[in-house]
Design an enzyme around this catalytic site. Sequence first.
Site, PDB file in Angstrom:
ATOM      1  N   CYS A 272      44.746  46.069  35.255  1.00 44.23           N
ATOM      2  CA  CYS A 272      45.877  46.796  35.820  1.00 44.23           C
ATOM      3  C   CYS A 272      46.913  45.841  36.422  1.00 44.23           C
ATOM      4  O   CYS A 272      47.517  45.070  35.690  1.00 44.23           O
ATOM      5  CB  CYS A 272      45.371  47.828  36.824  1.00 44.23           C
ATOM      6  SG  CYS A 272      46.598  49.057  37.307  1.00 44.23           S
ATOM      7  N   HIS A 356      41.568  50.871  32.702  1.00 46.08           N
ATOM      8  CA  HIS A 356      40.463  50.704  33.651  1.00 46.08           C
ATOM      9  C   HIS A 356      39.116  50.887  32.960  1.00 46.08           C
ATOM     10  O   HIS A 356      38.677  52.013  32.721  1.00 46.08           O
ATOM     11  CB  HIS A 356      40.593  51.710  34.797  1.00 46.08           C
ATOM     12  CG  HIS A 356      41.646  51.357  35.793  1.00 46.08           C
ATOM     13  ND1 HIS A 356      41.376  50.686  36.959  1.00 46.08           N
ATOM     14  CD2 HIS A 356      42.990  51.542  35.781  1.00 46.08           C
ATOM     15  CE1 HIS A 356      42.498  50.488  37.634  1.00 46.08           C
ATOM     16  NE2 HIS A 356      43.487  51.010  36.936  1.00 46.08           N
ATOM     17  N   GLU A 358      36.193  50.387  34.177  1.00 44.42           N
ATOM     18  CA  GLU A 358      35.074  50.721  35.082  1.00 44.42           C
ATOM     19  C   GLU A 358      34.736  52.196  35.084  1.00 44.42           C
ATOM     20  O   GLU A 358      33.745  52.609  35.707  1.00 44.42           O
ATOM     21  CB  GLU A 358      35.400  50.255  36.503  1.00 44.42           C
ATOM     22  CG  GLU A 358      36.365  51.133  37.278  1.00 44.42           C
ATOM     23  CD  GLU A 358      37.815  50.928  36.912  1.00 44.42           C
ATOM     24  OE1 GLU A 358      38.668  51.655  37.433  1.00 44.42           O
ATOM     25  OE2 GLU A 358      38.092  50.029  36.097  1.00 44.42           O
TER      26      GLU A 358
END
Length: 382
Positions: A272, A356, A358
């Site tokens: 990001c 992202h 995760e």
Amino acid sequence: MAVKPTACLALADGSVFYGQGFGATGEVVAELVFNTAMTGYQEIMTDPSYASQIVTFTFPHIGNTGVTTEDDEAQDPVASGIVVRWDPTQSSNWRTTAELTEWMSRKGRIGIGAIDTRRLTRAIRQQGAPHVVLAHDPDGNFDIEAMVARARDWTGLVGLDLAKTVSCAQTYKWDQGTWAWGSGFGTSPEDKPFKVVAIDYGAKRNILRSLVSHGAEVTVMPATATAEEILAHEPEGIFLANGPGDPAATGVYAVPMIQSLLEKDLPMFGICLGHQMLALALGAKTIKMSHGHHGANHPVRDVETGKVEITSMNHGFAVDSQTLPQGVLETHVSLFDGSNCGIRMTDRPVFSVQHHPEASPGPQDSMYLFKRFTDSMRARRA
């Protein structure tokens, strides 16, 4: 009998939306964005990348799973407020520890419901992310003229460095791994974990957990840390975290530090804002997007393999792929608009992505990137 409005959303163009307020009372000015995720409203609200932004949820069922401290991405919500179609419903989930409305009130965040979020989302798509003022007053007293004027006077995110406001104040260790059913949060599986320094521009907790679960011993350092302070920890890898604001503004102090670290040939991974910081350090430029990417259903194509990944995204700025220098390859692109979503250096294990991996909230299609990072440290150690 018509219900008296207790909340109001005023846009800089003079548009006004009335609804029912919940959470904290008061008034806040911010940029308005929309998020298309069907789950994870708590993770979204506590994502530091949403600093100075109000989130419009396109999914109507907000509040139905309550909140739990296990899902916080930061200690407190960072998003300035939320806009929803229906008033938050009563929670029904075995993990719930509090109701969304009560949690927002306690944490000082404003919400407005009974809003035509489809109309609002359409306006954002057509006109770009507007500057707005959101107010909640149980008595329904609003100075619309003053609210619109405040929205127009707000300078916005361009040129605004917000990383310092959400970064940690001092260095600390992170040793908690990802959450698993029946066992809770784990720890690093490695006997000799890889020493990673994570630069905190607004790091989400689940990113740090993912690093730990893939074999890292994580030391988190403030956004303003110098290269000398970072290298004093003898890291085997450098992680550049997510965060809010204009990357060019944060880059004033972050870019020289990253350039110094690049000279050490250490594996480096960014997500990001960290992706944008790396791109700036390598000589590329960033641009402000019209309404950005915010959701858990964004298709991204891996340019090198052709694989399509469904990802979570949250960014209002993007790397301009036309400015990537020689020796830096574009690795991922958005299938929505073709914008850049990943880069890597051709001569060393340095890479980053805009999305992202995760998966908090969102799918786990890109989780392999954490393994790629630890594999690069393993190869260097060998």
